[in-house]
Design a protein around this motif. Structure first.
Motif, mmCIF file in Angstrom:
data_model
loop_
_atom_site.group_PDB
_atom_site.id
_atom_site.type_symbol
_atom_site.label_atom_id
_atom_site.label_comp_id
_atom_site.label_asym_id
_atom_site.label_seq_id
_atom_site.Cartn_x
_atom_site.Cartn_y
_atom_site.Cartn_z
ATOM 1 N N LEU A 1 -16.705 -16.306 -21.802
ATOM 2 C CA LEU A 1 -18.060 -16.407 -20.889
ATOM 3 C C LEU A 1 -18.395 -15.652 -19.716
ATOM 4 N N ARG A 2 -17.550 -14.536 -19.684
ATOM 5 C CA ARG A 2 -18.115 -13.769 -18.421
ATOM 6 C C ARG A 2 -19.384 -12.939 -18.508
ATOM 7 N N THR B 1 -7.983 -18.525 -20.242
ATOM 8 C CA THR B 1 -8.085 -17.012 -20.443
ATOM 9 C C THR B 1 -9.055 -16.530 -21.552
ATOM 10 N N ALA B 2 -9.155 -17.089 -22.911
ATOM 11 C CA ALA B 2 -10.063 -16.594 -23.727
ATOM 12 C C ALA B 2 -11.272 -17.304 -23.404
ATOM 13 N N GLU C 1 6.605 -25.913 -21.256
ATOM 14 C CA GLU C 1 6.440 -24.401 -20.810
ATOM 15 C C GLU C 1 5.394 -23.785 -22.134
ATOM 16 N N ASP C 2 5.574 -24.349 -23.300
ATOM 17 C CA ASP C 2 4.694 -23.859 -24.397
ATOM 18 C C ASP C 2 3.233 -24.568 -24.134
ATOM 19 N N MET C 3 3.163 -25.938 -23.550
ATOM 20 C CA MET C 3 1.981 -26.184 -23.221
ATOM 21 C C MET C 3 1.241 -25.629 -22.029
ATOM 22 N N LEU C 4 2.102 -25.092 -21.050
ATOM 23 C CA LEU C 4 1.491 -24.466 -20.085
ATOM 24 C C LEU C 4 0.728 -23.109 -20.789
ATOM 25 N N ALA C 5 1.621 -22.359 -21.316
ATOM 26 C CA ALA C 5 1.333 -21.090 -21.874
ATOM 27 C C ALA C 5 -0.047 -21.127 -22.726
ATOM 28 N N ARG C 6 -0.206 -22.269 -23.894
ATOM 29 C CA ARG C 6 -1.124 -22.678 -24.637
ATOM 30 C C ARG C 6 -2.459 -22.904 -23.702
ATOM 31 N N ARG C 7 -2.270 -23.664 -22.716
ATOM 32 C CA ARG C 7 -3.313 -24.049 -21.858
ATOM 33 C C ARG C 7 -3.924 -22.722 -21.034
ATOM 34 N N ASP C 8 -2.994 -22.093 -20.595
ATOM 35 C CA ASP C 8 -3.503 -20.645 -20.050
ATOM 36 C C ASP C 8 -4.097 -19.564 -20.941
ATOM 37 N N ARG D 1 -6.351 -8.645 -18.302
ATOM 38 C CA ARG D 1 -7.302 -9.086 -19.464
ATOM 39 C C ARG D 1 -8.670 -9.313 -18.906
ATOM 40 N N LEU D 2 -8.565 -10.085 -17.830
ATOM 41 C CA LEU D 2 -9.696 -10.419 -17.208
ATOM 42 C C LEU D 2 -10.514 -9.452 -16.395
ATOM 43 N N GLY D 3 -9.909 -8.296 -16.176
ATOM 44 C CA GLY D 3 -10.558 -7.367 -15.570
ATOM 45 C C GLY D 3 -10.368 -7.426 -14.110
ATOM 46 N N LEU D 4 -9.352 -7.967 -13.354
ATOM 47 C CA LEU D 4 -9.140 -8.533 -12.074
ATOM 48 C C LEU D 4 -7.907 -7.510 -11.336
ATOM 49 N N THR D 5 -7.552 -6.526 -12.032
ATOM 50 C CA THR D 5 -6.199 -5.925 -11.488
ATOM 51 C C THR D 5 -6.676 -4.487 -11.184
ATOM 52 N N GLU D 6 -8.073 -4.016 -11.645
ATOM 53 C CA GLU D 6 -8.202 -2.531 -11.389
ATOM 54 C C GLU D 6 -7.975 -2.151 -9.904
ATOM 55 N N ARG D 7 -7.836 -2.696 -9.039
ATOM 56 C CA ARG D 7 -7.771 -2.175 -7.505
ATOM 57 C C ARG D 7 -6.385 -2.546 -7.054
ATOM 58 N N GLY D 8 -5.611 -3.559 -7.668
ATOM 59 C CA GLY D 8 -4.423 -4.297 -7.509
ATOM 60 C C GLY D 8 -3.031 -3.651 -7.871
ATOM 61 N N THR D 9 -2.328 -4.026 -7.028
ATOM 62 C CA THR D 9 -0.655 -3.672 -7.447
ATOM 63 C C THR D 9 0.039 -5.048 -7.324
#
Length: 310
Positions: free
Chosen positions: A304-305, A298-299, A287-294, A55-63
């Protein structure tokens, strides 16, 4: 040097997060962690992080598959040109790992430590020649939060800190340079200062633990995600800038600083914080708090990017 092959020593939350980011940038990653669950846990972490990195556009070259696991730290660093060290923050453990990897490092390899509580000088004691070692302290989780605090000193090799910063920036990180060694570096000290006053306000009954947190994320936290406190205050008094702001508010701030508390994390204070945080969480699982934070980080990063790039 493009650091096509990297290594992560220690694959806990920080190490696994670094590994996911290195993989996303198109690099291969060698992992050392003595835990028998390390491989399964790291692969699961990378799998979970990958959609967010995409989503953040960081995996275009990666696996996510360019991972190898080793039973020794020396084996993991063999052939790696950038090594991120994330082993537990106990000096004997750090020193033992550094002593093991030093003879196995490739010529010109950089070793960056994620240490938050130990200083670069303390860690250099584990080396015969600490020229390859820099501080490369991230904020958790490294694959989402851009900051890396980079530091070298007079025993660091020429250009090594600059090269480490350039590597981090090439994979989307935002670096600052720490010019003087202090416990906790920069950002953790800023967090500690704010948390100290938050605890004081709660102990004094000014507001609840949950409302104090809310006051941060709904107020200055939003501004600070855009610009730091000094930059924000420089806009707080109109076109006169920071000078006008200080002229107008200096006595106000001096009075607030004089009135701020100095609480300590004794058992009673900790119990108050734990109870207050539990009430504010409203039954939400860890686990739900971690998911919400991340998800929220991410959003914010997505939003901001374009402004950062501009």
């Amino acid at each position: 040097m493009d650091h096509a092959h990297t290594a992560c020593l220690g694959a806990g939350v920080i190490g696994a997060s670094w590994a996911a980011l290195f993989l996303a940038s198109g690099r291969s990653v060698a992992i050392f962690d003595p835990s028998p669950e390390a491989e399964a846990q790291t692969r699961a972490y990378v799998e979970t992080a990958w959609p967010t990195l995409t989503r953040l556009g960081l995996t275009e070259r990666g696996t996510p598959d360019a991972l190898t696991f080793y039973s020794s730290a020396a084996g993991a660093v063999d052939g790696a040109s950038f090594v991120q060290e994330n082993v537990p923050e106990r000096l004997p453990i750090k020193h033992a790992v550094f002593a093991e990897i030093e003879p196995a490092l490739a010529q010109g390899a950089i070793v960056a430590s994620s240490a938050s509580g130990l200083t670069l000088t303390q860690m250099q004691g584990g080396w015969t020649d600490p020229a390859p070692l820099v501080l490369g302290h991230p904020f958790n989780p490294p694959h989402l939060v851009p900051l890396v605090e980079v530091m070298g000193n007079e025993r660091t090799g020429p250009g090594i800190a600059d090269a480490a910063a350039a590597f981090y920036e090439s994979i989307g990180k935002v670096t600052i340079r720490v010019n003087k060694e202090v416990p906790g570096h920069v950002a953790n000290r800023l967090q500690a200062a704010v948390w100290r006053e938050a605890i004081h306000l709660a102990k004094e009954g000014v507001a609840s633990v949950g409302d104090i947190d809310k006051a941060m994320w709904a107020g200055p936290g939003l501004r600070w995600a855009a610009m730091g406190p000094t930059a924000c205050f420089s806009m707080g008094a109109g076109p006169g800038g920071l000078q006008a702001f200080c002229d107008h508010f200096k006595e106000t701030f001096n009075g607030w600083w004089d009135d701020m508390g100095r609480p300590y994390l004794d058992d009673e204070t900790i119990a108050m914080l734990v109870d207050g945080a539990a009430k504010a969480a409203g039954g939400m699982s860890h686990e739900d708090m971690l998911a919400r934070r991340d998800a929220m980080i991410t959003a914010m990063q997505e939003a901001l990017r374009p402004h950062r790039e501009g």
